[in-house]
Design a protein around this motif. Structure first.
Motif, PDB file in Angstrom:
ATOM      1  N   GLY A  45      40.698  81.989 100.485  1.00 45.78           N
ATOM      2  CA  GLY A  45      42.157  82.199 100.484  1.00 45.78           C
ATOM      3  C   GLY A  45      42.739  82.373 101.875  1.00 45.78           C
ATOM      4  N   VAL A  46      41.896  82.221 102.907  1.00 45.99           N
ATOM      5  CA  VAL A  46      42.424  82.372 104.273  1.00 45.99           C
ATOM      6  C   VAL A  46      43.060  81.045 104.697  1.00 45.99           C
ATOM      7  N   ARG A  47      44.269  81.129 105.185  1.00 49.99           N
ATOM      8  CA  ARG A  47      44.986  79.924 105.595  1.00 49.99           C
ATOM      9  C   ARG A  47      44.573  79.543 107.010  1.00 49.99           C
ATOM     10  N   GLY A  48      44.444  78.236 107.232  1.00 48.41           N
ATOM     11  CA  GLY A  48      44.055  77.803 108.579  1.00 48.41           C
ATOM     12  C   GLY A  48      44.406  76.340 108.788  1.00 48.41           C
ATOM     13  N   MET A 103      55.408  82.356 107.996  1.00 53.20           N
ATOM     14  CA  MET A 103      54.633  83.553 108.361  1.00 53.20           C
ATOM     15  C   MET A 103      53.975  84.173 107.129  1.00 53.20           C
ATOM     16  N   PRO A 104      52.803  84.768 107.294  1.00 52.45           N
ATOM     17  CA  PRO A 104      52.194  85.470 106.158  1.00 52.45           C
ATOM     18  C   PRO A 104      53.095  86.622 105.710  1.00 52.45           C
ATOM     19  N   PRO A 105      53.162  86.894 104.410  1.00 50.89           N
ATOM     20  CA  PRO A 105      54.000  88.010 103.945  1.00 50.89           C
ATOM     21  C   PRO A 105      53.365  89.350 104.326  1.00 50.89           C
ATOM     22  N   SER A 179      52.309  90.162 117.610  1.00 53.13           N
ATOM     23  CA  SER A 179      51.226  90.511 118.531  1.00 53.13           C
ATOM     24  C   SER A 179      49.924  89.828 118.167  1.00 53.13           C
ATOM     25  N   SER A 180      49.791  89.372 116.919  1.00 54.88           N
ATOM     26  CA  SER A 180      48.557  88.665 116.566  1.00 54.88           C
ATOM     27  C   SER A 180      48.721  87.153 116.707  1.00 54.88           C
ATOM     28  N   ARG A 181      49.898  86.694 117.184  1.00 57.18           N
ATOM     29  CA  ARG A 181      50.126  85.248 117.246  1.00 57.18           C
ATOM     30  C   ARG A 181      50.531  84.730 118.614  1.00 57.18           C
ATOM     31  N   TYR A 182      51.072  85.575 119.501  1.00 58.64           N
ATOM     32  CA  TYR A 182      51.580  84.983 120.739  1.00 58.64           C
ATOM     33  C   TYR A 182      50.439  84.659 121.694  1.00 58.64           C
ATOM     34  N   PHE A 197      49.949  76.077 116.629  1.00 62.74           N
ATOM     35  CA  PHE A 197      48.856  76.696 117.394  1.00 62.74           C
ATOM     36  C   PHE A 197      48.424  77.992 116.709  1.00 62.74           C
ATOM     37  N   ASP A 198      49.432  78.770 116.260  1.00 60.79           N
ATOM     38  CA  ASP A 198      49.094  80.084 115.709  1.00 60.79           C
ATOM     39  C   ASP A 198      48.681  80.017 114.236  1.00 60.79           C
ATOM     40  N   MET A 199      48.351  78.824 113.768  1.00 59.29           N
ATOM     41  CA  MET A 199      47.754  78.701 112.430  1.00 59.29           C
ATOM     42  C   MET A 199      46.236  78.606 112.523  1.00 59.29           C
ATOM     43  N   ALA A 200      45.712  78.502 113.748  1.00 57.00           N
ATOM     44  CA  ALA A 200      44.254  78.344 113.897  1.00 57.00           C
ATOM     45  C   ALA A 200      43.584  79.714 113.824  1.00 57.00           C
ATOM     46  N   ASN A 201      42.533  79.798 113.040  1.00 59.50           N
ATOM     47  CA  ASN A 201      41.794  81.055 112.913  1.00 59.50           C
ATOM     48  C   ASN A 201      40.751  81.177 114.020  1.00 59.50           C
ATOM     49  N   HIS A 202      40.344  82.421 114.236  1.00 58.20           N
ATOM     50  CA  HIS A 202      39.389  82.732 115.307  1.00 58.20           C
ATOM     51  C   HIS A 202      37.965  82.333 114.922  1.00 58.20           C
ATOM     52  N   ARG A 203      37.301  81.665 115.851  1.00 61.29           N
ATOM     53  CA  ARG A 203      35.842  81.511 115.746  1.00 61.29           C
ATOM     54  C   ARG A 203      35.291  81.827 117.126  1.00 61.29           C
ATOM     55  N   SER A 237      39.276  80.167 119.832  1.00 65.69           N
ATOM     56  CA  SER A 237      38.647  81.442 120.181  1.00 65.69           C
ATOM     57  C   SER A 237      39.708  82.389 120.721  1.00 65.69           C
ATOM     58  N   TYR A 238      39.908  83.503 120.024  1.00 65.06           N
ATOM     59  CA  TYR A 238      40.898  84.491 120.472  1.00 65.06           C
ATOM     60  C   TYR A 238      40.351  85.318 121.639  1.00 65.06           C
ATOM     61  N   GLY A 239      39.126  85.059 122.019  1.00 62.00           N
ATOM     62  CA  GLY A 239      38.511  85.837 123.096  1.00 62.00           C
ATOM     63  C   GLY A 239      37.176  86.365 122.620  1.00 62.00           C
ATOM     64  N   HIS A 249      43.595  94.298 116.841  1.00 65.57           N
ATOM     65  CA  HIS A 249      44.529  93.259 117.278  1.00 65.57           C
ATOM     66  C   HIS A 249      44.797  92.181 116.230  1.00 65.57           C
ATOM     67  N   TYR A 250      43.800  91.902 115.370  1.00 59.39           N
ATOM     68  CA  TYR A 250      43.967  90.776 114.436  1.00 59.39           C
ATOM     69  C   TYR A 250      43.670  91.124 112.979  1.00 59.39           C
ATOM     70  N   GLY A 251      43.288  92.349 112.711  1.00 56.52           N
ATOM     71  CA  GLY A 251      42.979  92.713 111.328  1.00 56.52           C
ATOM     72  C   GLY A 251      41.759  92.009 110.786  1.00 56.52           C
ATOM     73  N   ILE A 252      40.833  91.657 111.673  1.00 55.56           N
ATOM     74  CA  ILE A 252      39.594  90.990 111.220  1.00 55.56           C
ATOM     75  C   ILE A 252      38.383  91.635 111.900  1.00 55.56           C
ATOM     76  N   LEU A 253      37.220  91.384 111.327  1.00 56.08           N
ATOM     77  CA  LEU A 253      35.966  91.757 111.991  1.00 56.08           C
ATOM     78  C   LEU A 253      35.335  90.446 112.406  1.00 56.08           C
TER      79      LEU A 253
END
Ligand code: SAM
Length: 370
Positions: A45-48, A103-105, A179-182, A197-203, A237-239, A249-253
Motif C-alpha cells: 500500500g506504499v505509494r511510489g 499529498m498523502p492525507p 519537511s519530508s519532501r523538500y 521527485f517527491d513521489m520516490a521512496n527511499h532506498r 536515496s534520502y541519505g 524525519h520520514y516516519g520510516i525505519l
C-alpha cells in the motif's frame, strides 16, 4: 433500475490522492516535462514511482520544468516549506492544485512534526526529544503570532484569512509533509518542493541522481544511475540514515533494520555530536587504535545499554503505552526502533569484546613465537 440478475461489478475506486497523482503527471507533461514513470502503490500500500519503460543508466527518468517547482525560499527558516505548501493549499485555483491534492492525507503522514506528544518520551533520547519539542514550540508560536518580529513569512501572509481558523494540527500536518519532501542543494541553496521527485521512496544507496538548473536544459531531472526495468520501482536515496533519523524525519525505519547486525542509532554512534546540527553520521564502525580506546568505547556503550535496560525495567511496571487514534502505526514504529536500538548496541558491544579477545590471543601467540 437494473434487473435483479444484472452482474454486480466490484468497483475498486482509486483514492483521491492517487487520482490527483495521475493528474500531477499529466500537468508536468503539459508543462513541457517528461516522465518515464507513473505513480502506483506496492503490495504493502506504499505509494511510489514506477518505470513505464526500460531506462538505461545515464538516461533521464523524468524531467520537471522549473515552472512546476514550488520554491520555499532560503534555508534559514524552518517554517518556510510549511508555509509555502499551506499557501498553495489555501489558494483557490492555485497552479499547484494537482500537487497539493496528491499529498498523502493526515492519517498516512508521519514524522517528528506531527508525532503525538505522548509518544515523545518513547524516543528515549534527550537529543530527539528536544528536537521534536523545539519544532512543536516553533509551530505553536507561529500559530499564536509570537514569531511576528522574526519569522520570514507570517501565517496570514501565507494563507490570508484562513489563518483565523488554522489549527496546530493542520500546521503540524503541513510541516510533516513539507519537511519530508523538500530538497535542497547545489547549485541553488533553496528549499524546493518538486512534484514527482517527491513521489520516490527511499532506498539506501539508490544510485539515481538529481541534475538541475544546468544549461541549456535548466529543468529538474532524475538521471538513472543503473538500468531500470519496465515496472520496477524508482527509488531515491534520502541519505545514509540511521533508523532514528529516518523515523523522525520520514516516519520510516530504513537504515539499520535492514543490516545484520543492525546499525547503531545516530544518537548512539561514537561520531555523533549533538552540537553539530547534522543529522548524518557516517556509518563507519568504531576502530580502536589502542586497547585503551577500545575499553573506553566499550564502557560507553555498556553504560548506554544499562540506562536503556533501566528504562525497560521501569516501563515494565507501568501500563503499556497506548496508541493515539490514527497513530497506531507510529507507535509500532517507535517500539520497533527501541528493539533495533538494543540489538545494535548488543551487537556492537559483542564486536568490541571480540576485538579485545582477538588482540589478546594475537599477543599471546606472538609471545609464544618469541
Ligand atoms: C518524499 S515522500 C515519498 C512518496 C510517498 N510515499 C507518497 O506517497 O507521497 C516520503 C514519504 O514516503 C514514505 N516512504 C519513503 N520511503 C519509504 C520506504 N522505503 N518504505 C516505506 N515508506 C517510505 C514515508 O512516508 C516518507 O515520509
Amino acid at each position: 433500475e437494473a434487473p435483479a440478475s444484472a452482474p454486480v461489478r466490484a468497483v475498486q475506486s482509486k483514492r483521491q490522492e492517487d487520482v490527483a497523482a495521475d493528474e500531477l503527471v499529466a500537468w508536468i507533461l503539459e508543462s513541457g516535462g517528461k516522465a518515464n514513470v507513473e505513480v502506483r502503490r506496492n503490495a504493502a500500500g506504499v505509494r511510489g514511482l514506477y518505470a513505464t519503460r526500460r531506462i538505461e543508466a545515464g538516461q533521464d527518468i523524468y524531467s520537471v520544468p522549473l515552472s512546476c517547482i514550488l520554491n520555499a525560499g532560503d534555508m534559514q527558516d524552518f517554517s518556510l516549506p510549511t508555509l509555502a505548501l499551506l499557501r498553495e493549499m489555501h489558494t483557490p485555483c492555485s497552479r499547484f492544485s494537482a500537487y497539493v491534492r496528491a499529498m498523502p492525507p493526515p492519517e498516512h503522514q508521519l514524522n517528528g512534526c506531527n508525532l503525538p506528544l505522548s509518544y515523545v518520551p518513547l524516543l528515549q533520547s534527550s537529543y530527539w526529544e528536544d528536537q521534536v519539542l523545539t519544532w512543536r514550540s516553533l509551530l505553536t508560536r507561529l500559530l499564536g503570532g509570537e514569531l511576528n518580529d522574526s519569522a520570514a513569512v507570517l501565517l496570514p501572509e501565507a494563507v490570508g484569512r484562513a489563518a483565523d481558523n488554522m489549527t496546530l494540527l493542520e500546521l503540524q500536518y503541513a510541516c510533516s509533509l513539507a519537511s519530508s519532501r523538500y530538497i535542497t542543494g547545489e547549485p541553488r541553496q533553496r528549499m524546493l518542493l518538486v512534484p514527482l521527485f517527491d513521489m520516490a521512496n527511499h532506498r539506501p544507496g539508490c544510485p539515481h541522481a538529481v541534475r538541475s538548473f544546468e544549461r541549456p536544459d535548466p529543468s529538474f531531472r532524475l538521471v538513472a544511475g543503473e538500468r531500470i526495468r519496465k515496472g520496477e520501482e524508482v527509488c531515491y536515496s534520502y541519505g545514509d540514515m540511521a533508523d532514528d533519523v529516518a523515523l523522525v524525519h520520514y516516519g520510516i525505519l530504513a537504515g539499520g533494520s535492514h543490516t545484520h547486525p543492525p546499525r547503531l542509532l545516530m544518537v548512539d554512534h561514537h561520531l555523533f555530536d549533538p552540537e553539530a546540527g547534522s543529522n548524518l553520521v557516517p556509518p563507519v564502525p568504531f576502530e580502536p587504535a589502542t586497547e585503551k580506546e577500545r575499553r573506553r568505547e566499550l564502557k560507553r556503550l555498556r553504560a548506554r545499554l544499562a540506562d536503556l535496560r533501566e528504562l525497560d525495567r521501569r516501563a515494565a511496571a507501568l501500563p503499556a503505552p497506548q496508541p493515539e487514534p490514527g497513530y497506531e502505526r507510529a507507535l509500532k514504529l517507535m517500539l520497533r526502533l527501541q528493539v533495533i536500538r538494543r540489538e545494535a548496541l548488543e551487537a556492537e558491544i559483542g564486536r568490541l569484546g571480540a576485538l579485545g579477545k582477538a588482540a589478546k590471543m594475537g599477543k599471546g601467540g606472538a609471545q609464544e613465537e618469541l
